[in-house]
Design a protein around this motif. Structure first.
Motif, mmCIF file in Angstrom:
data_model
loop_
_atom_site.group_PDB
_atom_site.id
_atom_site.type_symbol
_atom_site.label_atom_id
_atom_site.label_comp_id
_atom_site.label_asym_id
_atom_site.label_seq_id
_atom_site.Cartn_x
_atom_site.Cartn_y
_atom_site.Cartn_z
ATOM 1 N N PRO A 24 0.839 -1.204 0.000
ATOM 2 C CA PRO A 24 0.000 0.000 0.000
ATOM 3 C C PRO A 24 0.874 1.254 0.000
ATOM 4 O O PRO A 24 1.980 1.247 0.541
ATOM 5 C CB PRO A 24 -0.780 -0.112 1.318
ATOM 6 C CG PRO A 24 -0.786 -1.567 1.633
ATOM 7 C CD PRO A 24 0.520 -2.086 1.119
ATOM 8 N N ARG A 25 0.380 2.296 -0.644
ATOM 9 C CA ARG A 25 1.147 3.540 -0.771
ATOM 10 C C ARG A 25 0.408 4.679 -0.088
ATOM 11 O O ARG A 25 -0.793 4.811 -0.216
ATOM 12 C CB ARG A 25 1.394 3.866 -2.231
ATOM 13 C CG ARG A 25 2.278 5.099 -2.403
ATOM 14 C CD ARG A 25 2.889 5.199 -3.782
ATOM 15 N NE ARG A 25 3.820 4.158 -4.102
ATOM 16 C CZ ARG A 25 5.115 4.163 -3.769
ATOM 17 N NH1 ARG A 25 5.607 5.131 -3.045
ATOM 18 N NH2 ARG A 25 5.902 3.199 -4.155
ATOM 19 N N TRP A 26 1.166 5.501 0.610
ATOM 20 C CA TRP A 26 0.689 6.639 1.393
ATOM 21 C C TRP A 26 1.083 7.905 0.660
ATOM 22 O O TRP A 26 2.266 8.098 0.379
ATOM 23 C CB TRP A 26 1.373 6.528 2.750
ATOM 24 C CG TRP A 26 0.981 7.395 3.874
ATOM 25 C CD1 TRP A 26 1.819 8.198 4.571
ATOM 26 C CD2 TRP A 26 -0.278 7.533 4.498
ATOM 27 N NE1 TRP A 26 1.141 8.821 5.584
ATOM 28 C CE2 TRP A 26 -0.150 8.420 5.553
ATOM 29 C CE3 TRP A 26 -1.534 6.983 4.245
ATOM 30 C CZ2 TRP A 26 -1.215 8.786 6.369
ATOM 31 C CZ3 TRP A 26 -2.588 7.336 5.049
ATOM 32 C CH2 TRP A 26 -2.416 8.225 6.096
ATOM 33 N N HIS A 27 0.124 8.764 0.323
ATOM 34 C CA HIS A 27 0.380 9.982 -0.448
ATOM 35 C C HIS A 27 -0.053 11.213 0.344
ATOM 36 O O HIS A 27 -1.180 11.257 0.827
ATOM 37 C CB HIS A 27 -0.422 10.005 -1.762
ATOM 38 C CG HIS A 27 -0.216 8.833 -2.649
ATOM 39 N ND1 HIS A 27 0.748 8.803 -3.618
ATOM 40 C CD2 HIS A 27 -0.864 7.639 -2.724
ATOM 41 C CE1 HIS A 27 0.674 7.641 -4.265
ATOM 42 N NE2 HIS A 27 -0.287 6.925 -3.734
ATOM 43 N N ARG A 28 0.829 12.191 0.415
ATOM 44 C CA ARG A 28 0.436 13.509 0.938
ATOM 45 C C ARG A 28 0.108 14.362 -0.276
ATOM 46 O O ARG A 28 0.948 14.546 -1.162
ATOM 47 C CB ARG A 28 1.578 14.137 1.729
ATOM 48 C CG ARG A 28 1.210 15.500 2.263
ATOM 49 C CD ARG A 28 2.340 16.055 3.138
ATOM 50 N NE ARG A 28 2.219 17.480 3.227
ATOM 51 C CZ ARG A 28 2.919 18.347 2.492
ATOM 52 N NH1 ARG A 28 3.814 17.930 1.647
ATOM 53 N NH2 ARG A 28 2.722 19.633 2.629
ATOM 54 N N LEU A 29 -1.121 14.858 -0.339
ATOM 55 C CA LEU A 29 -1.574 15.601 -1.510
ATOM 56 C C LEU A 29 -1.953 17.028 -1.139
ATOM 57 O O LEU A 29 -2.430 17.275 -0.034
ATOM 58 C CB LEU A 29 -2.801 14.922 -2.125
ATOM 59 C CG LEU A 29 -2.619 13.498 -2.640
ATOM 60 C CD1 LEU A 29 -3.947 12.943 -3.129
ATOM 61 C CD2 LEU A 29 -1.578 13.438 -3.740
ATOM 62 N N ARG A 146 -7.934 -5.541 -4.694
ATOM 63 C CA ARG A 146 -7.411 -6.806 -5.194
ATOM 64 C C ARG A 146 -5.927 -6.691 -5.539
ATOM 65 O O ARG A 146 -5.196 -7.658 -5.480
ATOM 66 C CB ARG A 146 -8.187 -7.240 -6.440
ATOM 67 C CG ARG A 146 -9.589 -7.720 -6.135
ATOM 68 C CD ARG A 146 -10.240 -8.349 -7.349
ATOM 69 N NE ARG A 146 -10.666 -7.371 -8.321
ATOM 70 C CZ ARG A 146 -11.891 -6.836 -8.374
ATOM 71 N NH1 ARG A 146 -12.805 -7.206 -7.489
ATOM 72 N NH2 ARG A 146 -12.196 -5.965 -9.293
ATOM 73 N N ARG A 147 -5.478 -5.502 -5.924
ATOM 74 C CA ARG A 147 -4.094 -5.359 -6.361
ATOM 75 C C ARG A 147 -3.374 -4.186 -5.695
ATOM 76 O O ARG A 147 -2.320 -4.358 -5.130
ATOM 77 C CB ARG A 147 -4.052 -5.218 -7.879
ATOM 78 C CG ARG A 147 -2.661 -5.071 -8.420
ATOM 79 C CD ARG A 147 -2.459 -5.732 -9.752
ATOM 80 N NE ARG A 147 -1.128 -5.488 -10.267
ATOM 81 C CZ ARG A 147 -0.030 -6.063 -9.821
ATOM 82 N NH1 ARG A 147 -0.096 -6.902 -8.836
ATOM 83 N NH2 ARG A 147 1.140 -5.792 -10.341
ATOM 84 N N GLU A 148 -3.905 -2.975 -5.816
ATOM 85 C CA GLU A 148 -3.229 -1.786 -5.292
ATOM 86 C C GLU A 148 -4.110 -1.057 -4.291
ATOM 87 O O GLU A 148 -5.328 -0.989 -4.468
ATOM 88 C CB GLU A 148 -2.892 -0.799 -6.416
ATOM 89 C CG GLU A 148 -1.822 -1.259 -7.363
ATOM 90 C CD GLU A 148 -1.472 -0.195 -8.403
ATOM 91 O OE1 GLU A 148 -1.577 1.016 -8.105
ATOM 92 O OE2 GLU A 148 -1.102 -0.586 -9.521
ATOM 93 N N LEU A 149 -3.457 -0.481 -3.267
ATOM 94 C CA LEU A 149 -4.143 0.322 -2.270
ATOM 95 C C LEU A 149 -3.376 1.624 -2.108
ATOM 96 O O LEU A 149 -2.160 1.609 -1.895
ATOM 97 C CB LEU A 149 -4.212 -0.417 -0.926
ATOM 98 C CG LEU A 149 -4.793 0.355 0.265
ATOM 99 C CD1 LEU A 149 -6.257 0.732 -0.001
ATOM 100 C CD2 LEU A 149 -4.676 -0.474 1.538
#
Length: 173
Positions: A24-29, A146-149
């Motif tokens: 899983p990827r954490w993004h600051r937007l 199912r694949r990316e979070l």
């Protein structure tokens, strides 16, 4: 699925589905930056579903309007059980078609998407981090992918609930 296990509140870990894909990827937007991320993901994976699971119907319809203005060709869809949906336009959910689907957290249980984006984790900052309901919500949200979070937040600091997850289970940046 080790990310979802961080939020389990029961004794012992329930059987989590086996998934493949990146951590899983954490993004600051920046404010309003979620639209850019959604467009990028939909263009990167045109034959896949991108589920956007939001914490409020205001965010849901704001993102829908923004996507319709900036990338109508992606044909974003939304679902709501609320009466606010004009003439049933948003009352049916077609998960067989690839593309962006925006749903409220209350409607996400039992759904699955190739990619899941949770664009508003910062809205949970004021909630008690030990709240079993909040922790189980995040466990459920994580298992919709199912694949990316992808989890995103706005502001200078990481929301505390996900800040406690180590880099082995949540990639930052």
């Amino acid at each position: 699925m080790s990310f979802a296990a961080h939020f389990n509140t029961g004794t012992g870990l329930p059987a989590l589905p086996v998934r493949e894909g990146p951590h899983p990827r954490w993004h600051r937007l920046p404010h309003g930056g979620a639209t850019d991320l959604l467009i990028l993901l939909a263009q990167k994976h045109p034959q896949q579903s991108v589920g956007v699971i939001v914490n409020s119907t205001d965010t849901q319809f704001s993102l829908l309007r923004s996507l319709e203005r900036r990338a109508l060709r992606l044909k974003p869809r939304t679902y709501t059980y609320r009466a606010r949906a004009p003439q049933g336009r948003y009352r049916t959910l077609d998960l067989d078609r690839p593309g962006i689907v925006l749903v409220h957290r209350a409607s996400a249980r039992g759904l699955g998407f190739d990619t899941v984006v949770i664009p508003d984790t910062h809205t949970d900052s004021a909630v008690d981090l030990t709240s079993a309901a909040l922790r189980m919500t995040y466990c459920m949200l994580a298992t919709r992918a199912r694949r990316e979070l992808h989890l995103t937040y706005e502001g200078e600091t990481e929301p505390p609930l996900c800040a406690q997850v180590g880099p082995g289970d949540l990639l930052r940046g």
